[in-house]
Design a protein around this motif. Sequence first.
Motif, mmCIF file in Angstrom:
data_model
loop_
_atom_site.group_PDB
_atom_site.id
_atom_site.type_symbol
_atom_site.label_atom_id
_atom_site.label_comp_id
_atom_site.label_asym_id
_atom_site.label_seq_id
_atom_site.Cartn_x
_atom_site.Cartn_y
_atom_site.Cartn_z
ATOM 1 N N LEU A 87 0.819 -1.215 0.000
ATOM 2 C CA LEU A 87 0.000 0.000 0.000
ATOM 3 C C LEU A 87 0.852 1.265 0.000
ATOM 4 C CD1 LEU A 87 -2.944 -0.993 2.369
ATOM 5 C CD2 LEU A 87 -2.596 -1.484 -0.062
ATOM 6 N N ASP A 88 2.095 1.160 -0.472
ATOM 7 C CA ASP A 88 2.906 2.345 -0.707
ATOM 8 C C ASP A 88 2.446 3.005 -2.002
ATOM 9 O OD1 ASP A 88 4.458 1.916 1.572
ATOM 10 O OD2 ASP A 88 5.868 0.638 0.478
ATOM 11 N N LEU A 89 2.454 4.324 -2.007
ATOM 12 C CA LEU A 89 1.970 5.094 -3.151
ATOM 13 C C LEU A 89 3.142 5.469 -4.047
ATOM 14 C CD1 LEU A 89 -0.443 7.531 -1.236
ATOM 15 C CD2 LEU A 89 -0.899 5.202 -2.082
ATOM 16 N N HIS A 90 3.127 4.998 -5.293
ATOM 17 C CA HIS A 90 4.149 5.349 -6.267
ATOM 18 C C HIS A 90 3.672 6.579 -7.032
ATOM 19 C CE1 HIS A 90 6.541 1.487 -6.058
ATOM 20 N NE2 HIS A 90 5.471 1.228 -5.311
ATOM 21 N N LEU A 91 4.392 7.675 -6.889
ATOM 22 C CA LEU A 91 3.990 8.940 -7.497
ATOM 23 C C LEU A 91 4.594 9.088 -8.887
ATOM 24 C CD1 LEU A 91 4.422 11.339 -4.423
ATOM 25 C CD2 LEU A 91 2.447 9.904 -5.053
ATOM 26 N N ARG A 92 3.969 9.942 -9.680
ATOM 27 C CA ARG A 92 4.450 10.146 -11.047
ATOM 28 C C ARG A 92 5.812 10.808 -11.097
ATOM 29 N NH1 ARG A 92 -0.895 12.050 -14.556
ATOM 30 N NH2 ARG A 92 -2.168 10.196 -14.114
ATOM 31 N N GLY A 108 1.643 4.575 10.175
ATOM 32 C CA GLY A 108 0.473 4.495 11.042
ATOM 33 C C GLY A 108 -0.596 3.537 10.575
ATOM 34 N N VAL A 109 -0.437 2.947 9.387
ATOM 35 C CA VAL A 109 -1.383 1.936 8.926
ATOM 36 C C VAL A 109 -0.602 0.765 8.338
ATOM 37 C CG1 VAL A 109 -3.297 3.528 8.493
ATOM 38 C CG2 VAL A 109 -1.676 3.033 6.658
ATOM 39 N N ALA A 110 -1.163 -0.430 8.458
ATOM 40 C CA ALA A 110 -0.530 -1.635 7.923
ATOM 41 C C ALA A 110 -1.547 -2.423 7.123
ATOM 42 C CB ALA A 110 0.025 -2.498 9.058
ATOM 43 N N LEU A 133 -9.922 -1.791 6.023
ATOM 44 C CA LEU A 133 -9.012 -2.456 5.091
ATOM 45 C C LEU A 133 -7.569 -2.477 5.573
ATOM 46 C CD1 LEU A 133 -10.418 -1.116 1.696
ATOM 47 C CD2 LEU A 133 -10.973 -3.238 2.896
ATOM 48 N N VAL A 134 -7.290 -1.781 6.670
ATOM 49 C CA VAL A 134 -5.947 -1.769 7.254
ATOM 50 C C VAL A 134 -6.077 -1.788 8.769
ATOM 51 C CG1 VAL A 134 -4.859 -0.509 5.336
ATOM 52 C CG2 VAL A 134 -5.860 0.754 7.249
ATOM 53 N N LEU A 135 -4.944 -2.058 9.426
ATOM 54 C CA LEU A 135 -4.845 -1.953 10.872
ATOM 55 C C LEU A 135 -4.051 -0.702 11.224
ATOM 56 C CD1 LEU A 135 -3.880 -5.634 11.736
ATOM 57 C CD2 LEU A 135 -6.081 -4.549 12.226
ATOM 58 N N ALA A 136 -4.400 -0.074 12.340
ATOM 59 C CA ALA A 136 -3.597 1.038 12.831
ATOM 60 C C ALA A 136 -2.284 0.485 13.378
ATOM 61 C CB ALA A 136 -4.354 1.794 13.924
ATOM 62 N N ALA A 139 5.669 6.843 15.702
ATOM 63 C CA ALA A 139 5.848 8.152 16.324
ATOM 64 C C ALA A 139 5.583 9.292 15.348
ATOM 65 C CB ALA A 139 7.268 8.267 16.881
ATOM 66 N N ASP A 140 5.750 9.059 14.045
ATOM 67 C CA ASP A 140 5.557 10.116 13.059
ATOM 68 C C ASP A 140 4.119 10.621 13.010
ATOM 69 O OD1 ASP A 140 8.175 10.285 12.208
ATOM 70 O OD2 ASP A 140 7.922 8.822 10.599
ATOM 71 N N ILE A 141 3.158 9.785 13.403
ATOM 72 C CA ILE A 141 1.758 10.200 13.295
ATOM 73 C C ILE A 141 1.111 10.336 14.687
ATOM 74 C CG2 ILE A 141 1.367 9.406 10.938
ATOM 75 C CD1 ILE A 141 0.278 7.285 13.894
ATOM 76 N N ASP A 142 1.909 10.642 15.684
ATOM 77 C CA ASP A 142 1.359 10.751 17.039
ATOM 78 C C ASP A 142 0.164 11.708 17.130
ATOM 79 O OD1 ASP A 142 1.738 9.867 19.870
ATOM 80 O OD2 ASP A 142 1.981 12.021 20.181
ATOM 81 N N PRO A 143 0.171 12.883 16.448
ATOM 82 C CA PRO A 143 -0.996 13.763 16.525
ATOM 83 C C PRO A 143 -2.270 13.152 15.937
ATOM 84 C CG PRO A 143 0.916 14.956 15.702
ATOM 85 C CD PRO A 143 1.271 13.508 15.675
ATOM 86 N N CYS A 144 -2.117 12.123 15.094
ATOM 87 C CA CYS A 144 -3.256 11.497 14.430
ATOM 88 C C CYS A 144 -3.711 10.209 15.115
ATOM 89 C CB CYS A 144 -2.912 11.162 12.977
ATOM 90 S SG CYS A 144 -2.147 12.478 12.037
ATOM 91 N N TRP A 145 -2.963 9.722 16.096
ATOM 92 C CA TRP A 145 -3.174 8.377 16.618
ATOM 93 C C TRP A 145 -4.564 8.187 17.210
ATOM 94 C CZ3 TRP A 145 -1.558 3.904 15.528
ATOM 95 C CH2 TRP A 145 -1.690 2.824 16.397
ATOM 96 N N ALA A 146 -5.062 9.160 17.955
ATOM 97 C CA ALA A 146 -6.396 9.030 18.555
ATOM 98 C C ALA A 146 -7.461 8.901 17.472
ATOM 99 C CB ALA A 146 -6.690 10.218 19.467
ATOM 100 N N ASP A 147 -7.313 9.667 16.388
ATOM 101 C CA ASP A 147 -8.257 9.565 15.276
ATOM 102 C C ASP A 147 -8.178 8.190 14.619
ATOM 103 O OD1 ASP A 147 -9.046 12.167 15.695
ATOM 104 O OD2 ASP A 147 -7.858 13.003 14.053
ATOM 105 N N TYR A 148 -6.965 7.682 14.441
ATOM 106 C CA TYR A 148 -6.784 6.376 13.813
ATOM 107 C C TYR A 148 -7.473 5.282 14.634
ATOM 108 C CZ TYR A 148 -3.250 8.055 10.456
ATOM 109 O OH TYR A 148 -2.601 8.700 9.433
ATOM 110 N N LEU A 149 -7.281 5.314 15.940
ATOM 111 C CA LEU A 149 -7.904 4.307 16.791
ATOM 112 C C LEU A 149 -9.420 4.416 16.774
ATOM 113 C CD1 LEU A 149 -5.616 4.127 19.952
ATOM 114 C CD2 LEU A 149 -5.682 2.575 18.002
ATOM 115 N N SER A 150 -9.935 5.637 16.772
ATOM 116 C CA SER A 150 -11.381 5.836 16.739
ATOM 117 C C SER A 150 -11.995 5.250 15.473
ATOM 118 C CB SER A 150 -11.695 7.331 16.838
ATOM 119 O OG SER A 150 -13.078 7.569 16.741
#
Length: 264
Positions: A49-54, A63-65, A129-132, A136-147
């Motif tokens: 699920l890595d995004l290959h850019l043009r 933060g997702v697997a 479709l993924v697990l949280a 550490a890079d997404i610490d500000p987003c972690w609560a949203d991810y778990l929710s």
Amino acid sequence: MSLTKWGLIAGGGLLWVWIGGAGAAAGIVSPGCLSGGEAAQLADVDEALDLHLRDGRVVHLPGVAAAPGRVTDARTLLRGWLLRTPMLVRVLRSEPDRWGRTPALAFAEAGGSSPGLVSVSEALLEAGLVLARPDADIDPCWADYLSLEDEARRTGRGLWATRHMIDPQDATALQANAGALAIVEGRLARVHAGRARLYLRFSGDGGTGFAAALALPLVRRMTKGGQDPSGWVGRNLAVRGLLDDRWGWQIDVTSLQQLRLDPP
């Protein structure tokens, strides 16, 4: 909560995906999470699920697997959505990781009746479709991810239609998830100290059974902050991380993101 429901053809059937809606619980970028970035266009999505850019970069979404059995559905969602709409990519670290990937968050318009940017990672979590995955890079987003993961699990979306938290006493389930990101949940039976780790065990039979192995620097930070794991005995605890079976079933814990304690 208002959700935009997308129908995508995946795996020979129709996959319903919820994108957008009102507030952070629906994937819209929230003030507590990271937003903004530079314009980018998707070329493809690989099996990780890595995004290959043009422009040649490969973006890793921290933060997702990818969840076993749901990779095809997740790639179908991302390709059907992001190949037809511009993205914003917010780079979290300028140096690529050892695989040459750039850790970044991606955002795109949901379209339909849901104006505003949508977090790509949160959309995947919302669809089940993924697990949280702790990062550490997404610490500000972690609560949203778990929710969002919680909501997908409660409603049986995606992988949560057939998957559940792993019981620490279920040897078959533990074996099936060896070496993978896992969430083990149960009642904590005892706590004991080792030479380099503090072990949280879910059975009282000596040193056997599943354990969360807390790194001592983390334990010291927890204790300094008023959190004493020895006081958690008898409470329900979820542990998230790579499930290791080399020295008995255990997950090494180095971050508070990996632990979730139910209220007493």
